[in-house]
Design a protein around this motif. Structure first.
Motif, mmCIF file in Angstrom:
data_model
loop_
_atom_site.group_PDB
_atom_site.id
_atom_site.type_symbol
_atom_site.label_atom_id
_atom_site.label_comp_id
_atom_site.label_asym_id
_atom_site.label_seq_id
_atom_site.Cartn_x
_atom_site.Cartn_y
_atom_site.Cartn_z
ATOM 1 N N ALA B 386 -14.981 85.339 -51.233
ATOM 2 C CA ALA B 386 -16.310 85.281 -51.854
ATOM 3 C C ALA B 386 -17.314 84.652 -50.893
ATOM 4 C CB ALA B 386 -16.242 84.479 -53.153
ATOM 5 N N LEU B 387 -16.898 83.564 -50.240
ATOM 6 C CA LEU B 387 -17.809 82.871 -49.327
ATOM 7 C C LEU B 387 -18.134 83.741 -48.120
ATOM 8 C CD1 LEU B 387 -16.300 79.265 -49.400
ATOM 9 C CD2 LEU B 387 -18.376 80.086 -50.551
ATOM 10 N N GLN B 388 -17.179 84.567 -47.740
ATOM 11 C CA GLN B 388 -17.374 85.374 -46.537
ATOM 12 C C GLN B 388 -18.232 86.624 -46.797
ATOM 13 O OE1 GLN B 388 -13.665 86.238 -44.625
ATOM 14 N NE2 GLN B 388 -14.635 87.253 -42.886
ATOM 15 N N HIS B 389 -17.986 87.265 -47.972
ATOM 16 C CA HIS B 389 -18.641 88.551 -48.200
ATOM 17 C C HIS B 389 -19.695 88.544 -49.293
ATOM 18 C CE1 HIS B 389 -15.804 90.388 -45.480
ATOM 19 N NE2 HIS B 389 -14.790 89.894 -46.181
ATOM 20 N N GLY B 390 -19.652 87.561 -50.176
ATOM 21 C CA GLY B 390 -20.521 87.621 -51.360
ATOM 22 C C GLY B 390 -21.945 87.169 -51.102
ATOM 23 N N GLU B 400 -17.308 80.209 -58.931
ATOM 24 C CA GLU B 400 -16.649 79.426 -59.971
ATOM 25 C C GLU B 400 -15.144 79.619 -59.930
ATOM 26 O OE1 GLU B 400 -19.136 79.011 -63.904
ATOM 27 O OE2 GLU B 400 -19.259 81.089 -63.157
ATOM 28 N N VAL B 401 -14.429 78.504 -59.988
ATOM 29 C CA VAL B 401 -12.971 78.547 -60.103
ATOM 30 C C VAL B 401 -12.626 77.932 -61.455
ATOM 31 C CG1 VAL B 401 -10.786 77.755 -59.127
ATOM 32 C CG2 VAL B 401 -12.710 78.308 -57.606
ATOM 33 N N ILE B 402 -12.064 78.745 -62.338
ATOM 34 C CA ILE B 402 -11.816 78.279 -63.706
ATOM 35 C C ILE B 402 -10.341 78.481 -64.044
ATOM 36 C CG2 ILE B 402 -12.449 78.549 -66.141
ATOM 37 C CD1 ILE B 402 -15.018 80.058 -64.923
ATOM 38 N N THR B 415 -9.610 82.285 -63.236
ATOM 39 C CA THR B 415 -10.717 83.187 -62.925
ATOM 40 C C THR B 415 -11.443 82.655 -61.704
ATOM 41 O OG1 THR B 415 -10.989 83.514 -65.299
ATOM 42 C CG2 THR B 415 -12.749 84.347 -63.882
ATOM 43 N N VAL B 416 -11.641 83.519 -60.706
ATOM 44 C CA VAL B 416 -12.498 83.166 -59.567
ATOM 45 C C VAL B 416 -13.622 84.195 -59.556
ATOM 46 C CG1 VAL B 416 -12.653 82.891 -57.071
ATOM 47 C CG2 VAL B 416 -10.572 82.193 -58.268
ATOM 48 N N GLN B 417 -14.858 83.741 -59.718
ATOM 49 C CA GLN B 417 -15.966 84.691 -59.773
ATOM 50 C C GLN B 417 -17.170 84.148 -59.012
ATOM 51 O OE1 GLN B 417 -16.103 85.002 -64.012
ATOM 52 N NE2 GLN B 417 -17.597 83.351 -64.254
ATOM 53 N N ASP B 418 -18.008 85.085 -58.543
ATOM 54 C CA ASP B 418 -19.218 84.657 -57.850
ATOM 55 C C ASP B 418 -20.394 85.466 -58.370
ATOM 56 O OD1 ASP B 418 -19.897 87.036 -56.029
ATOM 57 O OD2 ASP B 418 -17.780 86.687 -55.520
ATOM 58 N N ASP B 419 -21.601 84.996 -58.083
ATOM 59 C CA ASP B 419 -22.794 85.753 -58.488
ATOM 60 C C ASP B 419 -23.511 86.274 -57.239
ATOM 61 O OD1 ASP B 419 -23.743 83.433 -57.449
ATOM 62 O OD2 ASP B 419 -24.920 82.841 -59.209
ATOM 63 N N GLY B 420 -22.697 86.579 -56.226
ATOM 64 C CA GLY B 420 -23.237 87.048 -54.956
ATOM 65 C C GLY B 420 -23.800 88.460 -55.068
ATOM 66 N N GLY B 456 -22.081 90.393 -58.626
ATOM 67 C CA GLY B 456 -20.987 89.642 -58.016
ATOM 68 C C GLY B 456 -19.626 90.236 -58.332
ATOM 69 N N TRP B 457 -18.608 89.455 -58.061
ATOM 70 C CA TRP B 457 -17.230 89.915 -58.131
ATOM 71 C C TRP B 457 -16.410 88.906 -58.898
ATOM 72 C CZ3 TRP B 457 -14.706 94.246 -56.892
ATOM 73 C CH2 TRP B 457 -13.318 94.200 -56.781
ATOM 74 N N ALA B 458 -15.453 89.377 -59.687
ATOM 75 C CA ALA B 458 -14.573 88.447 -60.403
ATOM 76 C C ALA B 458 -13.128 88.929 -60.331
ATOM 77 C CB ALA B 458 -15.007 88.331 -61.860
ATOM 78 N N THR B 459 -12.240 88.007 -60.229
ATOM 79 C CA THR B 459 -10.811 88.321 -60.301
ATOM 80 C C THR B 459 -10.206 87.415 -61.362
ATOM 81 O OG1 THR B 459 -10.801 88.798 -57.948
ATOM 82 C CG2 THR B 459 -8.660 88.477 -59.001
#
Lengths: 128, 467
Positions: B386-390, B400-402, B415-420, B456-459
């Motif tokens: 996420a930090l690299q591509h988002g 967010e790491v939940i 859940t790992v998600q970003d709002d990138g 963004g992306w979420a897994t």
């Protein structure tokens, strides 16, 4: 604030890595000592602000003794580094009065935190 | 085939003051006297004409003297003299059908009669009480010899005289008669560290402190060996108002030695565990340091790859740093370790300057170390990705790491998600990172899903509480 630091660590890669990070953070590394005698001799010669001391050093000399003597004979404060900090007795901590403790394996974040803590305490001591 | 015997012929039998009977050589009863009837509790039964062992059947084949009686009768006939049997057991049926245990001493003699078949006179002696008494005495002696390491004592608190069994002297390393009558010589044998306690408890009883005493103390024997003794007793009021302590002493050295051996073994085990743990942590640090050093020297794509490798070692190291911090060595508390890992990743990716915040919301749970390491690896890959591509465009954002309990309560959801700025199809770790996430998730029993997001992306990975 930039500090003059002595690294006391007998694992060569860890010592070099510490040196590289300290320098990146803008501190001056005065030397790397792998045992108690070298550590005390270098401290005497270069008068560091701070020593980063591993608790387990090669040979019969222990990091605990090195740190305690740095404190007692040279008035030099330490950050203690170890994979087994829980082995320290309350008596050891009283003798060494470490500025901070860094548990191995440590991240650079943890190293930065420990150095900042040490810096703050030293600054307060100088100022007060 | 009862012998016709005239009652007068048996006058002697009936005159005997002890139990006796007359029978044929085939052990068929001809006549019995009253003492016999009383002894076998058959005062009103007809015994005449009945076989001896039909009247008194064996309880079992093992508890019967029939064989001995037959042999004895045969010997008496042959020798024409009295044949005495040693005591033997033959139990007797009571009127209610139950048996009573009996021991008998029997003798047989042949009474020859003119012109008729010989008759056997059996003299009967019930030796049950004698036999049981001997057995009881033997049992007492056995118990006494087993209990030789238990010793009784009685100290008069007014003058310190000690009455005791000889075993007390032996336990304290005194020869017979060596110790004298005073308790003082015994107190001198007690280990200096324990002596004062013993003295104050025993002699302190004189201050009218009545109650129970329970003391364990060490004794230094003359040859230097050490012995553990347990003293239990009671303070009681004796004659003339003199307080006594009465009790016993048991040698518990063996139990203490076992306890000490266990303690030593446990200490050795702890030392070994600490040593191994220390080595693992130090080695991980060394590997991370080597990768850091190489990464700093390298240029181009190699630098990023070495940095990624260093981050992976760091993720494993983070979990190890959390191991053995408390007594639970089988499970690691992951909340703090994940927070540390994310702080580390944040710093490495220069998040503060880029305006990216990593938020960690993890419920406090413990996981087995191997599952915790896999979880940390997954988080490392997803957050790094996420930090690299988002956030390639400036403006920052949030990762967010939940970690929560699953909605159905059966396990946990990461859940790992970003709002990138990423959009579907361009994200998710590729290459080694992607494979690592899938394999590590599988290791802790996780199922991966990719929820749809506007931005963004979420897994999402669901995994059970236990593997």
């Amino acid at each position: 604030m930039a500090m003059r630091v002595l690294i006391v660590e007998d694992e060569v890669f860890i010592a070099l890595d510490l040196e590289s990070h300290l320098e990146m953070m803008g501190h001056e590394v005065l030397g790397i000592a792998a045992n108690k005698n070298t550590c005390l001799a270098q401290a005497e010669a270069s008068r560091p602000d701070l020593a980063l001391v591993d608790l387990h050093l090669a040979g019969p000399s222990s990091g605990i003794e090195a740190a305690a003597e740095l404190r007692r004979d040279h008035g030099i404060a330490c950050i203690l580094v170890s994979g087994s900090l829980h082995e320290l007795s309350p008596g050891d901590i009283e003798r060494i009065e470490p500025l901070a403790m860094l548990a191995k394996p440590f991240s650079m974040t943890a190293l930065t935190d420990a150095l900042e803590t040490a810096d703050r305490i030293l600054a307060r001591r100088c100022g007060g | 085939m009862t012998e016709p015997v005239h009652p007068d012929d048996n006058a002697v039998l009936h005159a005997l003051p002890f139990p006796a009977l007359m029978m044929t050589t085939e052990l068929r009863i001809i006549d019995v006297n009253l003492p016999f009837r009383q002894t076998v509790m058959r005062e009103h039964d007809t015994l005449e004409g009945v076989g001896l062992f039909d009247a008194f059947p064996a309880r079992t084949r093992d508890v019967s003297i029939e064989g001995e009686v037959r042999a004895s009768v045969a010997r008496a006939l042959r020798a024409g003299a009295v044949d005495r049997l040693p005591p033997g057991r033959h139990d007797i049926t009571l009127p209610d059908g139950s048996f009573t245990t009996r021991y008998w001493r029997l003798s047989h003699s042949c009474v020859a009669r003119q012109g008729a078949a010989p008759v056997i006179l059996q003299i009967v002696e019930d030796v049950t009480e004698q036999h049981v008494g001997e057995a009881l005495q033997a049992a007492r002696e056995r118990v006494a010899s087993k209990g030789a390491n238990v010793a009784f004592w009685d100290v008069d608190l007014t003058d310190g005289t000690l009455l005791r069994s000889p075993a007390v002297d032996a336990m304290h390393g005194f020869a017979e008669g060596e110790a004298g009558v005073d308790i003082a010589s015994f107190l001198e044998r007690i280990h200096p560290d324990d002596r004062q306690c013993c003295e104050s408890v025993i002699t302190g009883g004189a201050q009218a402190h009545f109650g129970e005493i329970d003391l364990q103390y060490r004794v230094i024997l003359p040859e230097g060996a050490q012995r553990w003794l347990l003293m239990q007793g009671e303070v009681i009021q004796g004659p003339n108002g003199r307080a006594h302590v009465i009790g016993m002493v048991i040698d518990v050295t063996k139990a203490h030695r076992n306890e000490e051996e266990l303690r030593t073994a446990l200490a050795a085990y702890r030392t070994l565990l600490n040593e191994v743990n220390h080595r693992v942590k130090n080695s991980l640090q060394m590997v991370a340091s080597i990768l850091n050093l190489e990464s700093n020297r390298a240029g181009g794509p190699a630098r990023a790859q070495l940095a990624a490798a260093s981050a992976r070692v760091g993720a494993i190291a983070t979990i190890h740093a959390g191991l053995y911090l408390d007594d639970d060595v089988t499970r690691v508390e992951i909340e703090r370790q994940i927070t540390n890992l994310c702080r580390h990743l944040s710093q490495m990716a220069d998040c503060a300057r880029r305006g990216i915040e990593i938020s960690v919301k993890v419920i406090p749970i413990r996981l087995a170390p191997d599952r915790a390491i896999s979880l940390a690896l997954v988080i490392n890959e997803l957050v790094s990705n996420a930090l690299q591509h988002g956030f390639e465009a400036p403006g920052g954002g949030r990762v967010e790491v939940i970690l929560n309990r699953s909605d159905d309560g059966s396990g946990f959801t990461l859940t790992v998600q970003d709002d990138g700025a990423g959009s579907a199809g361009t994200h998710g770790p590729a290459g080694l990172g992607g494979r690592l996430v899938r394999m590590a998730a599988e290791q802790f029993g996780g199922t991966i899903s990719i929820p749809h997001r506007e931005r963004g992306w979420a897994t999402m990975i669901q995994f059970p509480a236990e593997p």
